[in-house]
Scaffold this motif. Structure first.
Motif, PDB file in Angstrom:
ATOM      1  N   VAL A  70     -12.838  -9.261   8.268  1.00  0.00           N
ATOM      2  CA  VAL A  70     -12.039  -9.769   7.148  1.00  0.00           C
ATOM      3  C   VAL A  70     -10.642 -10.180   7.602  1.00  0.00           C
ATOM      4  CG1 VAL A  70     -13.318  -8.477   5.408  1.00  0.00           C
ATOM      5  CG2 VAL A  70     -11.315  -7.423   6.494  1.00  0.00           C
ATOM      6  N   ALA A  71     -10.011 -11.042   6.814  1.00  0.00           N
ATOM      7  CA  ALA A  71      -8.673 -11.542   7.164  1.00  0.00           C
ATOM      8  C   ALA A  71      -7.651 -10.399   7.157  1.00  0.00           C
ATOM      9  CB  ALA A  71      -8.256 -12.607   6.151  1.00  0.00           C
ATOM     10  N   ASP A  72      -6.638 -10.534   8.034  1.00  0.00           N
ATOM     11  CA  ASP A  72      -5.605  -9.486   8.182  1.00  0.00           C
ATOM     12  C   ASP A  72      -5.039  -9.026   6.836  1.00  0.00           C
ATOM     13  OD1 ASP A  72      -5.953 -10.032  10.796  1.00  0.00           O
ATOM     14  OD2 ASP A  72      -3.881 -10.655  11.210  1.00  0.00           O
ATOM     15  N   TRP A  73      -4.636  -9.989   5.996  1.00  0.00           N
ATOM     16  CA  TRP A  73      -3.925  -9.640   4.764  1.00  0.00           C
ATOM     17  C   TRP A  73      -4.785  -8.783   3.833  1.00  0.00           C
ATOM     18  CZ3 TRP A  73      -5.745 -10.858  -0.038  1.00  0.00           C
ATOM     19  CH2 TRP A  73      -6.772 -11.812  -0.088  1.00  0.00           C
ATOM     20  N   SER A  74      -6.127  -8.953   3.928  1.00  0.00           N
ATOM     21  CA  SER A  74      -7.014  -8.243   2.992  1.00  0.00           C
ATOM     22  C   SER A  74      -7.344  -6.827   3.473  1.00  0.00           C
ATOM     23  CB  SER A  74      -8.310  -9.041   2.800  1.00  0.00           C
ATOM     24  OG  SER A  74      -9.059  -9.027   4.010  1.00  0.00           O
ATOM     25  N   ARG A  75      -6.915  -6.495   4.709  1.00  0.00           N
ATOM     26  CA  ARG A  75      -7.303  -5.197   5.278  1.00  0.00           C
ATOM     27  C   ARG A  75      -6.640  -4.020   4.572  1.00  0.00           C
ATOM     28  NH1 ARG A  75      -7.451  -7.038  11.639  1.00  0.00           N
ATOM     29  NH2 ARG A  75      -9.195  -8.464  11.328  1.00  0.00           N
ATOM     30  N   ASP A  82     -12.794   1.056   1.974  1.00  0.00           N
ATOM     31  CA  ASP A  82     -13.512   1.775   3.038  1.00  0.00           C
ATOM     32  C   ASP A  82     -13.282   3.286   2.939  1.00  0.00           C
ATOM     33  OD1 ASP A  82     -15.002   1.785   5.552  1.00  0.00           O
ATOM     34  OD2 ASP A  82     -13.102   2.434   6.430  1.00  0.00           O
ATOM     35  N   GLN A  83     -12.056   3.691   2.596  1.00  0.00           N
ATOM     36  CA  GLN A  83     -11.783   5.132   2.421  1.00  0.00           C
ATOM     37  C   GLN A  83     -12.610   5.701   1.261  1.00  0.00           C
ATOM     38  OE1 GLN A  83      -9.990   7.251   4.354  1.00  0.00           O
ATOM     39  NE2 GLN A  83      -9.863   5.468   5.680  1.00  0.00           N
ATOM     40  N   ASP A 145      -6.761   2.975   9.857  1.00  0.00           N
ATOM     41  CA  ASP A 145      -8.101   2.572  10.300  1.00  0.00           C
ATOM     42  C   ASP A 145      -8.333   1.069  10.236  1.00  0.00           C
ATOM     43  OD1 ASP A 145      -8.558   5.224  10.579  1.00  0.00           O
ATOM     44  OD2 ASP A 145      -9.933   5.440   8.888  1.00  0.00           O
ATOM     45  N   PHE A 146      -7.824   0.420   9.188  1.00  0.00           N
ATOM     46  CA  PHE A 146      -8.162  -0.992   9.004  1.00  0.00           C
ATOM     47  C   PHE A 146      -7.080  -1.925   9.521  1.00  0.00           C
ATOM     48  CE2 PHE A 146     -11.723  -2.861   6.387  1.00  0.00           C
ATOM     49  CZ  PHE A 146     -12.632  -1.890   6.765  1.00  0.00           C
ATOM     50  N   CYS A 151       1.098   4.733  10.553  1.00  0.00           N
ATOM     51  CA  CYS A 151       2.274   5.057   9.743  1.00  0.00           C
ATOM     52  C   CYS A 151       2.242   6.522   9.299  1.00  0.00           C
ATOM     53  CB  CYS A 151       2.304   4.145   8.520  1.00  0.00           C
ATOM     54  SG  CYS A 151       0.806   4.230   7.544  1.00  0.00           S
ATOM     55  N   GLY A 152       3.430   7.066   8.972  1.00  0.00           N
ATOM     56  CA  GLY A 152       3.517   8.396   8.362  1.00  0.00           C
ATOM     57  C   GLY A 152       3.143   8.293   6.886  1.00  0.00           C
ATOM     58  N   LEU A 153       3.510   9.290   6.103  1.00  0.00           N
ATOM     59  CA  LEU A 153       3.141   9.295   4.677  1.00  0.00           C
ATOM     60  C   LEU A 153       4.317   8.966   3.768  1.00  0.00           C
ATOM     61  CD1 LEU A 153       0.870  12.420   4.073  1.00  0.00           C
ATOM     62  CD2 LEU A 153       0.367  10.088   3.372  1.00  0.00           C
ATOM     63  N   LEU A 154       5.489   8.794   4.395  1.00  0.00           N
ATOM     64  CA  LEU A 154       6.710   8.594   3.612  1.00  0.00           C
ATOM     65  C   LEU A 154       6.595   7.437   2.614  1.00  0.00           C
ATOM     66  CD1 LEU A 154       9.830   8.346   3.099  1.00  0.00           C
ATOM     67  CD2 LEU A 154       9.976   7.230   5.309  1.00  0.00           C
ATOM     68  N   ASP A 155       6.153   6.278   3.093  1.00  0.00           N
ATOM     69  CA  ASP A 155       6.117   5.090   2.236  1.00  0.00           C
ATOM     70  C   ASP A 155       5.195   5.307   1.040  1.00  0.00           C
ATOM     71  OD1 ASP A 155       7.571   4.096   4.288  1.00  0.00           O
ATOM     72  OD2 ASP A 155       6.140   2.539   4.881  1.00  0.00           O
ATOM     73  N   GLN A 156       4.021   5.853   1.333  1.00  0.00           N
ATOM     74  CA  GLN A 156       3.025   6.023   0.275  1.00  0.00           C
ATOM     75  C   GLN A 156       3.496   7.055  -0.754  1.00  0.00           C
ATOM     76  OE1 GLN A 156       2.343   5.814   3.529  1.00  0.00           O
ATOM     77  NE2 GLN A 156       0.937   4.095   3.716  1.00  0.00           N
TER      78      GLN A 156
END
Ligand code: ADP
Ligand code: MG
Length: 364
Positions: A70-75, A82-83, A145-146, A151-156
């Protein structure tokens, strides 16, 4: 068919630079813009995505879902799907439109906002249930994974759990979150330098390795476990570079704690000084600034109405964050533009995270 919609905002890091992977502390906030995903469930196993910003479409059956296909932006979105599949959450085919008002790749974490919005969309569409921290982890793992970004978890967490008119204090060891009131007399200006350092990933990984080496030398699990006094008493036994990297992290953790106290006391002047000190430490100790970011912070320092400014995010380019007296935003933006003509400024405030409000604020 019923239309389903989910929204999650972007985020900014107000204080606490590179502390997340050192299991330290950070003060973040959600911004007043983000990403919305709207769509319908299908009767088959196809997923069709369209991004309004990029005007691109992607479609795939979720039986054949692989990042390479799949295209990068859709990952970011399909990584979340997938998760859900791996963790056996309820899932089916769907059509969805992605739209948002965050600049992409400008340090406001459009990626986490898109991932979180996707998790919330899938929970609503298919009736699954996840705890807030699990939502953040699904988003993080989608990116690992995709997309291939560790990254860490800060942003999320900041995008999900922040609260309007507050900063979000995150303990990056326990992931406990606290909300500290932020005066309604301030605005936040994100000043994007537009600079992207060519070696950014190599430099980032090198900093991580330096921090890990420092923790090993000091005999601790992470730099979170070291006080300034302990570090100083070890100075003669460490290489100059490793010592200064550690000094930045230990100093940042202390500044975040002091910053939290200053916010509790409503002392914005003190908080702003800690932001400037953070930037100086980035320059001198962590060496993750660059001339353009330094020019922006120096200009902010000269401009009245600015409490504090510092580089935000990984560094080596990217954006500065400025804490500004409300009503003076235009003056400050002009001063930043005079210092760096190509700068792109975005004025925002501390907004609700995705779990605080299910609806998007009106698009500006
Ligand atoms: P940041 O998170 O700082 O904005 P990233 O490079 O981590 O920068 O994430 C940006 C990427 O996220 C974009 O290049 C794109 O692939 C994806 N993305 C974010 N928002 C959207 C959107 N509205 N439509 C499509 N893709 C998006
Ligand atoms: Mg990102």
């Amino acid at each position: 068919m019923n239309s389903i919609s989910a929204y999650a905002p972007g985020r900014a890091e107000l204080l606490g630079n590179h502390t997340d992977y050192n299991e330290g502390f950070v003060l973040a906030l959600a911004v007043d813009r983000g990403t919305t995903i709207t769509g319908q469930v299908r009767n088959d196993r196809m997923i069709r995505l369209h991004s309004r910003e990029l005007d691109k479409t992607e479609s795939i059956s979720f039986d054949h879902l692989l990042a390479e296909k799949v295209a990068d932006w859709s990952r970011y979105t399909l990584g979340v799907v997938d998760q859900f599949r791996r963790n056996e959450l309820p899932l089916g085919g769907f059509d969805a439109e992605i739209s948002g008002n965050l600049p992409l790749g400008a340090g406001l974490s459009s990626s986490a906002s898109l991932e979180n919005a996707t998790v919330l969309f899938l929970l609503k569409a298919f009736g699954g249930k996840l705890e807030p921290l699990q939502i953040a982890k699904f988003s993080q793992m989608a990116e690992h994974d995709f997309v291939g970004v560790r990254c860490g978890l800060l942003d999320q967490i900041a995008s999900l759990m922040s609260k309007a008119a507050h900063t979000t204090f995150i303990d990056c060891r326990t992931f406990q979150v606290d909300h500290l009131p932020l005066s309604d007399k301030v605005s936040v200006i994100i000043a994007n330098s537009g600079v992207k350092h060519a070696l950014v990933e190599g430099e980032y990984n090198q900093r991580r390795e330096d921090c890990e080496a420092a923790a090993r030398e000091l005999g601790v699990k992470a730099l979170r476990d070291v006080s300034l006094e302990q570090l100083q008493s070890y100075k003669s036994r460490m290489s100059d570079r490793i010592y200064h990297r550690a000094l930045h992290i230990v100093g940042e953790n202390e500044r975040v704690q002091l910053g939290a106290t200053a916010l509790r006391q409503g002392d914005l002047a003190q908080f702003g000084e800690l932001m400037f000190a953070s930037h100086e430490s980035s320059q001198a100790n962590f060496e993750n600034s660059c001339p353009e970011l330094d020019q922006l912070v120096a200009a902010a320092r000269r401009t009245s109405g600015v409490f504090g400014a510092r580089l935000s995010g990984g560094g080596f380019g990217g954006a500065t964050i400025n804490l500004v007296e409300q009503g003076r935003e235009d003056e400050v933006v002009r001063a930043l533009q005079a210092a760096l003509p190509q700068v792109k400024c975005l004025v925002t405030t501390a907004a609700d995270g995705a779990l605080a409000s299910a609806v998007a604020p009106s698009v500006r």
